[in-house]
Design a protein around this motif. Structure first.
Motif, PDB file in Angstrom:
ATOM      1  N   UNK A  67      24.574  21.039  38.508  1.00 55.09           N
ATOM      2  CA  UNK A  67      25.418  20.485  39.496  1.00 55.09           C
ATOM      3  C   UNK A  67      26.593  20.010  38.837  1.00 55.09           C
ATOM      4  N   UNK A  68      27.844  19.870  39.845  1.00 52.69           N
ATOM      5  CA  UNK A  68      29.186  19.433  39.324  1.00 52.69           C
ATOM      6  C   UNK A  68      28.968  17.886  39.197  1.00 52.69           C
ATOM      7  N   UNK A  69      29.868  17.274  38.247  1.00 55.69           N
ATOM      8  CA  UNK A  69      29.433  15.895  37.586  1.00 55.69           C
ATOM      9  C   UNK A  69      30.108  14.869  38.876  1.00 55.69           C
ATOM     10  N   UNK A  70      30.890  15.581  39.745  1.00 56.23           N
ATOM     11  CA  UNK A  70      31.640  14.679  40.713  1.00 56.23           C
ATOM     12  C   UNK A  70      31.376  15.384  42.201  1.00 56.23           C
ATOM     13  N   UNK A  71      30.497  16.306  42.348  1.00 55.22           N
ATOM     14  CA  UNK A  71      30.031  16.836  43.426  1.00 55.22           C
ATOM     15  C   UNK A  71      28.717  17.433  43.396  1.00 55.22           C
ATOM     16  N   UNK A  72      27.588  16.608  43.140  1.00 53.69           N
ATOM     17  CA  UNK A  72      26.275  16.943  42.991  1.00 53.69           C
ATOM     18  C   UNK A  72      25.939  17.832  44.474  1.00 53.69           C
ATOM     19  N   UNK A  73      26.443  17.489  45.423  1.00 53.01           N
ATOM     20  CA  UNK A  73      25.852  18.251  46.745  1.00 53.01           C
ATOM     21  C   UNK A  73      26.668  19.628  46.877  1.00 53.01           C
ATOM     22  N   UNK A  74      27.755  19.770  46.068  1.00 48.92           N
ATOM     23  CA  UNK A  74      28.484  21.081  46.313  1.00 48.92           C
ATOM     24  C   UNK A  74      29.167  21.358  47.412  1.00 48.92           C
ATOM     25  N   UNK A  75      29.657  20.512  48.028  1.00 49.43           N
ATOM     26  CA  UNK A  75      30.369  20.475  49.408  1.00 49.43           C
ATOM     27  C   UNK A  75      31.536  19.712  49.319  1.00 49.43           C
ATOM     28  N   UNK A  76      31.816  19.039  48.585  1.00 50.36           N
ATOM     29  CA  UNK A  76      33.324  18.076  48.678  1.00 50.36           C
ATOM     30  C   UNK A  76      34.530  19.049  48.781  1.00 50.36           C
ATOM     31  N   UNK A  77      35.341  18.148  49.650  1.00 47.88           N
ATOM     32  CA  UNK A  77      36.627  18.820  50.000  1.00 47.88           C
ATOM     33  C   UNK A  77      37.708  18.301  48.770  1.00 47.88           C
ATOM     34  N   UNK A  78      38.717  19.030  48.688  1.00 47.32           N
ATOM     35  CA  UNK A  78      39.656  18.349  47.676  1.00 47.32           C
ATOM     36  C   UNK A  78      39.908  17.037  47.486  1.00 47.32           C
ATOM     37  N   UNK A  79      40.181  16.617  48.681  1.00 47.48           N
ATOM     38  CA  UNK A  79      40.404  15.120  48.464  1.00 47.48           C
ATOM     39  C   UNK A  79      39.496  14.296  47.882  1.00 47.48           C
ATOM     40  N   UNK A  80      38.113  14.736  48.747  1.00 46.76           N
ATOM     41  CA  UNK A  80      37.010  13.847  48.237  1.00 46.76           C
ATOM     42  C   UNK A  80      36.633  14.089  46.749  1.00 46.76           C
ATOM     43  N   UNK A  81      36.782  15.163  46.194  1.00 46.42           N
ATOM     44  CA  UNK A  81      36.658  15.530  44.840  1.00 46.42           C
ATOM     45  C   UNK A  81      37.627  14.797  44.007  1.00 46.42           C
ATOM     46  N   UNK A  82      38.984  14.895  44.346  1.00 46.96           N
ATOM     47  CA  UNK A  82      40.065  13.937  43.527  1.00 46.96           C
ATOM     48  C   UNK A  82      39.686  12.358  43.589  1.00 46.96           C
ATOM     49  N   UNK A  83      39.092  12.234  44.778  1.00 43.68           N
ATOM     50  CA  UNK A  83      38.828  10.449  44.635  1.00 43.68           C
ATOM     51  C   UNK A  83      37.612  10.204  43.594  1.00 43.68           C
ATOM     52  N   UNK A  84      36.822  11.029  43.794  1.00 48.25           N
ATOM     53  CA  UNK A  84      35.561  10.805  42.834  1.00 48.25           C
ATOM     54  C   UNK A  84      36.017  10.976  41.237  1.00 48.25           C
ATOM     55  N   UNK A  85      36.698  12.071  41.254  1.00 49.39           N
ATOM     56  CA  UNK A  85      37.140  12.057  39.610  1.00 49.39           C
ATOM     57  C   UNK A  85      38.190  10.898  39.192  1.00 49.39           C
ATOM     58  N   UNK A  86      38.903  10.530  40.214  1.00 46.04           N
ATOM     59  CA  UNK A  86      39.908   9.408  39.559  1.00 46.04           C
ATOM     60  C   UNK A  86      38.746   8.147  39.462  1.00 46.04           C
ATOM     61  N   UNK A  87      38.206   7.847  40.370  1.00 44.84           N
ATOM     62  CA  UNK A  87      37.508   6.334  40.616  1.00 44.84           C
ATOM     63  C   UNK A  87      36.062   6.508  40.233  1.00 44.84           C
ATOM     64  N   UNK A  88      35.378   7.462  40.569  1.00 45.84           N
ATOM     65  CA  UNK A  88      33.844   7.611  40.009  1.00 45.84           C
ATOM     66  C   UNK A  88      33.584   7.887  38.687  1.00 45.84           C
ATOM     67  N   UNK A  89      32.040   7.963  38.675  1.00 45.78           N
ATOM     68  CA  UNK A  89      31.402   7.847  37.379  1.00 45.78           C
ATOM     69  C   UNK A  89      30.379   9.074  37.532  1.00 45.78           C
ATOM     70  N   UNK A  90      30.052  10.039  36.727  1.00 43.89           N
ATOM     71  CA  UNK A  90      29.087  10.815  36.882  1.00 43.89           C
ATOM     72  C   UNK A  90      27.774  10.109  36.564  1.00 43.89           C
ATOM     73  N   UNK A  91      26.758  10.618  37.334  1.00 42.86           N
ATOM     74  CA  UNK A  91      25.376  10.188  37.138  1.00 42.86           C
ATOM     75  C   UNK A  91      24.513  10.716  35.921  1.00 42.86           C
ATOM     76  N   UNK A  92      23.900  10.006  35.299  1.00 44.20           N
ATOM     77  CA  UNK A  92      23.237  10.596  34.279  1.00 44.20           C
ATOM     78  C   UNK A  92      21.714  10.267  34.287  1.00 44.20           C
TER      79      UNK A  92
END
Length: 385
Positions: A85-110
């Motif tokens: 799965x994508x590190x910042x969109x595990x469900x595969x349904x994020x919008x561009x805005x949601x993806x951008x926020x996750x990439x800038x402020x979130x951390x991928x899960x391991x």
């Protein structure tokens, strides 16, 4: 190999994503679609690439393609390969805005079962590629030197096995080591006040050392690129027999090689070339990954009196004290100087003095194995001791 070749010439692909990586019938990966490739650092109002694989800095207006951005995309793809799965969109349904926020402020899960069988090395490699600060992100050179790639599948990037690869590339590695030695000595002789370029490299190196547990044993990209360009003056992206002959004779003062010797020296590292006669940049990085770079704390010994003679050393940074049998400091070595060759040339089994990092700061040394030193004819053209 393709990313390494581009980055060595200051070019970024700017659109690395799964759709642009093809698998051939022979099981080889091919990078395609160079339509957005550009000189690294060129600002643009139109952000290149695919937003799902943009790094944090790409979401700023006026950003252009960069080498660290390519490496972020490589890290995201590696995460997808390992986790599914994508590190910042595990469900595969994020919008561009949601993806951008996750990439800038979130951390991928391991966490989770998809990571249960992944090795520590694999996790650390992905984390190193997905660092939000581009200055601290792994470079393509560090990716190719990473232990996980060197040990997880020894034949994946080497048509010949690890030990044989090391032996077959020893003479070329020694020549490159001697070239790095010359370049470091020349840089150390420059005026004490660094130019803007040297200052930039110094700041960058300090940032990288914040992650020394991962990057400490790896040669920095600027050292490797400068050494490669010493051979590849025409920026072809590969090293030929003529390039090797020129460096050995003009740069290192060695005698002209006999007919066929240059080809023999290149052969072990040229296995990724269709004709088996040229050394590509990726192979160049891998063969230098067989050297050892060590970061030493203040007061830590490089080696002690009585220890086995295993390496020839180049001091990359810091200062090293030479200590005699009575414990007295007899001399101090500085960045750009080399040492340890006399014991190898005299074929001594043990060191007769101790060398330690000076207490004023850390040191970095690059080590060439005794086997490589011997294969290179006692230095492969390095300055005489």
């Amino acid at each position: 190999g393709a990313v390494a070749l581009m980055h060595a010439q200051g070019l970024c692909h700017a659109d690395i994503k799964p759709e642009n990586i093809l698998l051939t019938g022979e099981g080889k990966l091919k990078l395609v679609d160079f339509g957005l490739a550009t000189k690294a650092g060129v600002k643009s109002e139109v952000r290149p690439g695919t937003w799902a694989y943009w790094p944090p800095e790409a979401w700023d207006v006026g950003w252009g393609g960069s080498l660290p951005a390519d490496m972020w995309a490589v890290g995201a793809i590696l995460y997808v390969v390992l986790a599914g799965c994508h590190p910042f969109d595990p469900a595969g349904n994020a919008t561009a805005e949601e993806m951008g926020n996750a990439i800038r402020t979130g951390e991928p899960s391991f966490e989770g079962e998809e990571w249960a069988t992944a090795s520590h090395g694999a996790v650390q490699l992905v984390k190193g590629l997905l660092r939000k600060d581009p200055e601290c992100r792994l470079t393509v050179e560090e990716l190719l030197q990473h232990p996980w790639l060197k040990t997880a599948s020894p034949t994946a990037h080497r048509p010949i096995g690890g030990a044989q690869f090391s032996r077959s590339t020893a003479r070329l590695r020694t020549a490159v080591f001697a070239t790095i030695l010359q370049q470091q000595a020349e840089e150390a002789a420059l005026p004490a006040v660094p130019s803007s370029e040297r200052l930039s490299r110094t700041v960058s190196a300090k940032l990288k050392r914040q992650h020394s547990s991962l990057r400490g044993p790896m040669l920095e990209s600027d050292v490797l690129v400068r050494a490669f360009h010493e051979f590849d003056r025409e920026e072809k992206g590969y090293i030929t027999e003529a390039d090797l002959q020129r460096v050995l004779s003009q740069k290192l003062g060695a005698a002209k090689l006999a007919r066929g010797d240059a080809a023999a020296i290149l052969q072990g590292a040229a296995s990724s070339d269709v004709d088996g006669r040229r050394v590509m940049y990726g192979s160049f990085v891998r063969l230098m990954g067989e050297t050892v770079k060590q970061l030493l704390r203040p007061g830590e010994h490089v080696f002690k009196r009585g220890e086995p003679v295993r390496y020839f050393y180049l001091l990359l940074s810091g200062e090293v004290e030479v200590v005699d049998a009575q414990g007295a400091v007899v001399s101090t070595l500085r960045a750009g100087e080399y040492f340890g060759e006399n014991a190898l040339l005299e074929r001594r089994k043990q060191r007769n003095s101790s060398l330690r990092c000076k207490s004023t700061g850390p040191c970095e040394v690059l080590k060439l194995s005794a086997d490589d030193f011997e294969a290179g004819g006692g230095g492969g053209g390095a300055p005489p001791p």
